[in-house]
Structures are given as C-alpha cells and as structure tokens.
Scaffold this motif. Structure first.
Motif, PDB file in Angstrom:
ATOM      1  N   GLN A  89     -35.197  -1.447  16.928  1.00 55.94           N
ATOM      2  CA  GLN A  89     -35.068  -1.395  15.475  1.00 55.94           C
ATOM      3  C   GLN A  89     -33.926  -2.270  14.976  1.00 55.94           C
ATOM      4  O   GLN A  89     -33.996  -2.840  13.883  1.00 55.94           O
ATOM      5  N   ASP A  90     -32.877  -2.393  15.787  1.00 56.96           N
ATOM      6  CA  ASP A  90     -31.726  -3.196  15.384  1.00 56.96           C
ATOM      7  C   ASP A  90     -31.925  -4.688  15.634  1.00 56.96           C
ATOM      8  O   ASP A  90     -31.312  -5.511  14.939  1.00 56.96           O
ATOM      9  N   GLU A 149     -35.436   6.931  23.291  1.00 56.10           N
ATOM     10  CA  GLU A 149     -34.962   6.800  21.914  1.00 56.10           C
ATOM     11  C   GLU A 149     -33.894   5.719  21.811  1.00 56.10           C
ATOM     12  O   GLU A 149     -33.850   4.963  20.832  1.00 56.10           O
ATOM     13  N   LEU A 150     -33.020   5.640  22.823  1.00 54.68           N
ATOM     14  CA  LEU A 150     -32.005   4.586  22.834  1.00 54.68           C
ATOM     15  C   LEU A 150     -32.652   3.208  22.801  1.00 54.68           C
ATOM     16  O   LEU A 150     -32.203   2.312  22.080  1.00 54.68           O
ATOM     17  N   GLU A 157     -35.664   2.447  21.618  1.00 60.39           N
ATOM     18  CA  GLU A 157     -36.257   2.222  20.292  1.00 60.39           C
ATOM     19  C   GLU A 157     -35.203   1.877  19.255  1.00 60.39           C
ATOM     20  O   GLU A 157     -35.428   1.036  18.373  1.00 60.39           O
ATOM     21  N   VAL A 158     -34.043   2.511  19.327  1.00 60.78           N
ATOM     22  CA  VAL A 158     -32.956   2.185  18.406  1.00 60.78           C
ATOM     23  C   VAL A 158     -32.571   0.714  18.567  1.00 60.78           C
ATOM     24  O   VAL A 158     -32.346  -0.010  17.588  1.00 60.78           O
ATOM     25  N   TRP A 159     -32.523   0.254  19.825  1.00 61.29           N
ATOM     26  CA  TRP A 159     -32.189  -1.151  20.067  1.00 61.29           C
ATOM     27  C   TRP A 159     -33.249  -2.068  19.471  1.00 61.29           C
ATOM     28  O   TRP A 159     -32.925  -3.105  18.871  1.00 61.29           O
ATOM     29  N   TYR A 184     -24.932   9.147  23.540  1.00 55.79           N
ATOM     30  CA  TYR A 184     -24.865   7.886  22.813  1.00 55.79           C
ATOM     31  C   TYR A 184     -24.100   8.138  21.516  1.00 55.79           C
ATOM     32  O   TYR A 184     -24.569   8.871  20.642  1.00 55.79           O
TER      33      TYR A 184
END
Length: 324
Positions: free
Chosen positions: A242-243, A235-236, A238-240, A226
């Motif tokens: 968070q955004d 983790e990908l 969760e990043v989404w 990524y």
C-alpha cells in the motif's frame, strides 16, 4: 499583464517538460515462432525453444533487418538494446539455466530463453520481426511483419504487415529490407511515446509471489510486533504494498492480492514506477527485482530469517522466506 506572463511561463515549462520526457528503450528481435520455422531450435531438458543466437549467426538478412530498424530509433533519440550484446549478458548471467527448483513446493522456476533475454535487456518496448523472401520467376519479393510489444504485460502495442514489390533477382537483397523499413518508418514511432507516457503516469504491472521454505520458524500468519501493533506477517507485507505501489486516481495503491495462506502469498498487477532510488538515494531504473529488494530487507529485519529474491523474466519476481 501579470496573468498573461504567468500563462506564458506555464506554457513554456509544459513544452520543456514534454521535450524532456524519457524516451523508452527499444530492442528488436526475431519472432520466436519464425526462428523455429527456420530450424533455429534449442532443446532444454524435454522442451524446445527458439535459438536466437543461431538465427543471428545463420541469417544474414535478419541482421540487416534488425540493424535497419534500429537505426530508425537511434536517429529519433531512442535508446537501443543490441540483441547480440544481450545474448552475451544472458550467458554471463547463466540465465539459460532455466530450471531452479523451489524446495518447499517442488515447483520449477522455469525461465524460458526469451524471458532471460527480456530480463537482461530491460527494454521498455520490444519489436519482434519476421519475414519471408518469395521467388517470383526472375524477381524477388519480400513479405514482412513487425509487432511492438510491452515485455512487462505481453500487450501488443502496434503491428505492421506488408509486402515489398518484386525486384530483379540479385545476390544482394539488402535493398528489399531497407525499402521495407522505409515503408513502415512512420508507423514505427507513431503512438510509441504516447503509450510509454501512459506507463510513466500509471506504472507498469508486475507479479510478486512470496513462499515459505519448509523448516522456516515463521510463516505468513505468524504475529510480529510492528511499531505499537501486533500484526501478522501477511498484513505487514500488504502495508508495504500500500505504501510503495503506484497510486491510482482514487489515491489507492494499484495491486491485487490473488491468494494468501500460511505458506504463500500471490500478488498480481502490482503497479511499480519506472524509476526509483537505490539505498544511497541515487536515481535508478525500476524493475521487478529492484522494486522488491526493500521489501526483502524489511522482512529479514522483522522476521530474523534469510530472505531470497529471484527474478523470473522481466515482469515477475519470487521472494522466499527462510532460505536464499
């Protein structure tokens, strides 16, 4: 003088912004328990549920009550969802096929008839009503209850209980129901817009579950590339979150990761905005399914597998990795 003009302009803009605030959409429907007490019951498999369609067809005064309450909201400019039309949409959508089995877990995606109605209606606030007509010698009286619910959270916003004084027996009891609506008219609107404005500011919470089908070549612990990083699929995701989840006062995205493993992830209290845009940038109303579609597209792109999205009611959605 310049300062005074600026302050006046700010005040005018504030009033205009308040006046232009979106009003919540409303749907009025009978209480499920009331329907079942009146004998309006439907069987799906080995379970019994309220039959809302039969109640509308069998109770003349139920339609009178719903229509009278709806008129109050229409007169105040609130968008109204018609229950009979929503039931037709449920049939068209085949939402009453409530047992869709997840092949990887064997679990049922049980969408009850009420959940299907709420999903197809997409109403912001739902009013549930019940009533009882009492015979008092030569006269009739009416007991009623009306409760406002947030269909996304199941939180009761307000409640109205009351009794309409006895009137002489008649073949037409419509005046009793009209009087009941008039008695609670002010309470119907009071606090409703304030509650909805709070949701608009803080988002509305939904539940999101992600599951991996058996045979899928990737799982939530698989590492992928990524940008310039090697990260796990979990983790990908969760990043989404968070955004894209609504931010709180501290600037952090409002969501809770309840559970995570190689084969599943569970998110609760994911706060989503009331409005968003589609892939062409056109403004649209946001619901659970609409919110996660970009996530599903992203996962399909990075994982190279099919990704399915299945709504369960109005406030929950299931994403399947490796099969639609």
């Amino acid at each position: 003088m310049r300062r005074i003009i600026v302050l006046v302009l700010v005040a005018i803009l504030s009033v205009q912004s308040y006046g232009q605030a979106r009003k919540p959409s409303i749907m009025v429907m009978p209480e499920g328990e009331w329907c079942m007490r009146q004998g309006y019951v439907m069987q799906v498999g080995d379970r019994y549920y309220p039959d809302y369609r039969a109640a509308l067809q069998g109770e003349y005064y139920l339609n009178t009550f719903i229509s009278s309450i709806g008129e109050v909201f229409v007169d105040q400019g609130f968008p109204l969802r018609n229950l009979a039309a929503v039931l037709e949409a449920v049939d068209t959508d085949k939402a009453l096929n409530i047992a869709a089995t997840g092949r990887n877990t064997g679990a049922d995606l049980a969408e009850t008839p009420e959940e299907a109605i709420l999903r197809c209606a997409s109403a912001d606030i739902v009013y549930k009503i019940s009533y009882k007509i009492n015979e008092m010698g030569p006269r009739h009286s009416l007991e009623f209850r009306l409760q406002a619910w947030d269909p996304y959270t199941g939180v009761e916003i307000s409640g109205n209980n009351g009794t309409v004084d006895p009137v002489s027996k008649s073949n037409n009891l419509t005046p009793l129901f009209i009087k009941a609506v008039l008695n609670m008219k002010d309470n119907l609107i009071d606090g409703l817009q304030k509650y909805f404005n709070s949701i608009a500011a803080n988002g509305r919470p939904i539940k999101i579950s992600l599951e991996r089908f058996d045979g899928c070549p990737v799982d939530f612990e698989t590492e992928i590339e990524y940008k310039e990083y090697e990260i796990e699929v979990a983790e990908l995701i969760e990043v989404w979150m968070q955004d894209n989840a609504v931010k709180g006062r501290d600037g952090a995205a409002m969501y809770q990761l309840e559970a995570s493993s190689q084969n599943m992830m569970r998110f609760n209290s994911v706060h989503i905005p009331l409005q968003g845009t589609n892939i062409n940038g056109t403004p649209i109303a946001m619901d659970a399914q609409t919110f996660v579609r970009p996530l599903a597209r992203m996962l399909k792109k990075y994982l190279g597998v099919d990704v399915g999205v299945t709504p369960v009611g109005v406030s929950s959605v299931r994403i399947t990795i490796g099969d639609k």
